[in-house]
Design a protein around this motif. Structure first.
Motif, PDB file in Angstrom:
ATOM      1  N   THR A  70      48.473  38.580  34.601  1.00  0.00           N
ATOM      2  CA  THR A  70      48.676  37.128  34.586  1.00  0.00           C
ATOM      3  C   THR A  70      49.806  36.616  35.477  1.00  0.00           C
ATOM      4  OG1 THR A  70      50.186  37.384  32.731  1.00  0.00           O
ATOM      5  CG2 THR A  70      47.879  36.931  32.203  1.00  0.00           C
ATOM      6  N   ALA A  73      49.354  34.391  40.314  1.00  0.00           N
ATOM      7  CA  ALA A  73      48.166  33.560  40.510  1.00  0.00           C
ATOM      8  C   ALA A  73      47.611  33.863  41.901  1.00  0.00           C
ATOM      9  CB  ALA A  73      48.530  32.100  40.391  1.00  0.00           C
ATOM     10  N   VAL A  74      46.307  33.688  42.069  1.00  0.00           N
ATOM     11  CA  VAL A  74      45.714  33.908  43.386  1.00  0.00           C
ATOM     12  C   VAL A  74      46.001  32.690  44.251  1.00  0.00           C
ATOM     13  CG1 VAL A  74      43.582  34.266  44.632  1.00  0.00           C
ATOM     14  CG2 VAL A  74      43.925  35.385  42.440  1.00  0.00           C
ATOM     15  N   ASP A  83      46.510  33.725  52.510  1.00  0.00           N
ATOM     16  CA  ASP A  83      46.381  34.155  51.114  1.00  0.00           C
ATOM     17  C   ASP A  83      47.015  35.523  50.904  1.00  0.00           C
ATOM     18  OD1 ASP A  83      45.036  31.832  50.601  1.00  0.00           O
ATOM     19  OD2 ASP A  83      43.089  32.765  50.191  1.00  0.00           O
ATOM     20  N   TRP A  87      50.233  36.342  48.548  1.00  0.00           N
ATOM     21  CA  TRP A  87      50.005  37.270  47.432  1.00  0.00           C
ATOM     22  C   TRP A  87      50.913  38.491  47.566  1.00  0.00           C
ATOM     23  CZ3 TRP A  87      46.824  41.979  46.963  1.00  0.00           C
ATOM     24  CH2 TRP A  87      46.516  42.306  45.640  1.00  0.00           C
ATOM     25  N   GLY A 131      44.530  43.879  37.061  1.00  0.00           N
ATOM     26  CA  GLY A 131      44.740  42.500  37.487  1.00  0.00           C
ATOM     27  C   GLY A 131      44.841  42.387  38.999  1.00  0.00           C
ATOM     28  N   ARG A 132      45.540  43.349  39.609  1.00  0.00           N
ATOM     29  CA  ARG A 132      45.677  43.364  41.077  1.00  0.00           C
ATOM     30  C   ARG A 132      44.311  43.462  41.744  1.00  0.00           C
ATOM     31  NH1 ARG A 132      48.740  41.363  39.882  1.00  0.00           N
ATOM     32  NH2 ARG A 132      50.871  41.823  39.278  1.00  0.00           N
ATOM     33  N   GLU A 134      41.388  42.536  40.513  1.00  0.00           N
ATOM     34  CA  GLU A 134      40.653  41.268  40.357  1.00  0.00           C
ATOM     35  C   GLU A 134      41.167  40.213  41.336  1.00  0.00           C
ATOM     36  OE1 GLU A 134      40.812  39.822  36.311  1.00  0.00           O
ATOM     37  OE2 GLU A 134      40.027  41.743  35.570  1.00  0.00           O
ATOM     38  N   GLN A 135      42.486  40.174  41.507  1.00  0.00           N
ATOM     39  CA  GLN A 135      43.066  39.182  42.413  1.00  0.00           C
ATOM     40  C   GLN A 135      42.672  39.466  43.864  1.00  0.00           C
ATOM     41  OE1 GLN A 135      47.090  39.756  41.212  1.00  0.00           O
ATOM     42  NE2 GLN A 135      46.821  38.599  39.320  1.00  0.00           N
ATOM     43  N   ALA A 138      39.199  38.331  44.406  1.00  0.00           N
ATOM     44  CA  ALA A 138      39.074  36.875  44.526  1.00  0.00           C
ATOM     45  C   ALA A 138      39.484  36.402  45.922  1.00  0.00           C
ATOM     46  CB  ALA A 138      39.926  36.186  43.456  1.00  0.00           C
TER      47      ALA A 138
END
Lengths: 203, 203
Positions: A70, A73-74, A83, A87, A131-132, A134-135, A138
């Motif tokens: 969490t 954020a992307v 991006d 990131w 999480g990394r 998934e980001q 995205a």
């Protein structure tokens, strides 16, 4: 887990947040993490912690999922390069913070899930990267949707996340965040041949 | 360290090797590593271990230097691609062996050297990478001496060693050694654009 345990603002959510924070505090202080210590620090009954998390390894995994799923954020800057740059900057900063670095170290030390764990069962290590992953996915998907050329998610993990984490975990002397991010991002979006003659390489 | 302690085949060298092996055995068994346990396993007096290594962290560092500085010889295949391929294959195999993986995990868990340690003092983490860095440098230097185009040593560490170690340490499901090595090496020696349309990507 019953529905009430995930109700935002409910008692169970508050206990979860307090227990996760207690784990992070104890790790950052460099001490051993045991369930009685976590319970005492979080101000909850040890029995509740044993009942909900079972053992320290599962508690580490849950803390890693909560923290690393969490915090970043992307970004949406309108370009793949922008991006990735935003990131990666957040990633480098995060990996340098005592709590997060201690959690990464503890997850690595905890090792893989026990033999016989259910298929797909997360270890603390895979929880750190879920999480990394998934980001990254995205960011790559957004670039492809804009019609940009983009590396695979695996390539982002291998060539951006891995170098940042290797440097943090093994205590390599790091260049400035800007230099590191610039080089890692450029290596993902520009052919190596074009970079070879560039000034300011890391060595 | 007096000259006699480094005499090959001398008593001190034998003690050093026995102590390093005891550390690796205890780590691979998943137990705690303490100086009395190491001494008992190595069949030496605990006082000798305390006198020579001082504390568990320094003993880990010394074991990492001994193990990771020497196990992978630098290949000489006549080309950068061939050398990187052979070296990476050995690296992946090594990072999968229980003793070496446990030593890497322990080095990461041990964290950075204490505040106030002498300038240039190795932590267990930097000790793990010191040999890798020297080997990468030798491979790159040989390629440049042959007139080949070559990435920097830092790039080899960031984009070949880091992904291999990240996958091993965080317990990611790894593709076959051949596929992993092929992709990581090709990404270092071929521009990304040429790879994007290639079949057999990792995701």
């Amino acid at each position: 887990m019953t529905p009430t345990t995930t109700r935002p603002g409910g008692r169970s959510a508050r206990v979860g947040a307090a227990v996760h924070q207690a784990v992070l505090d104890l790790l950052a202080e460099g001490g051993a993490v045991t369930i009685p210590q976590v319970a005492a620090r979080a101000g909850v009954n040890p029995t509740s912690v044993y009942r909900r998390w079972g053992c320290v390894r599962d508690l580490l995994t849950d803390t890693a999922l909560a923290r690393f799923g969490t915090t970043a954020a992307v970004p949406d800057t309108g370009s793949l390069r922008g991006d990735l740059h935003a990131w990666a900057t957040a990633l480098v900063a995060e990996a340098a913070r005592p709590e997060e670095l201690a959690l990464l170290r503890a997850a690595v030390a905890a090792g893989p899930a026990d033999v016989g764990a259910p298929e797909g069962f997360a270890s603390a290590g895979t929880a750190c990267l879920a999480g990394r992953s998934e980001q990254a996915e995205a960011i790559v998907a957004a670039a492809l949707a804009r019609g940009e050329d983009a590396p695979s998610t695996t390539r982002v993990l291998d060539h951006l996340v891995a170098p940042v984490y290797l440097r943090a975990l093994f205590g390599l002397p790091a260049p400035s965040v800007d230099v590191l991010v610039e080089l890692l991002v450029e290596r993902l979006v520009v052919p190596p041949a074009a970079l070879r003659a560039a000034p300011g390489d890391l060595d």
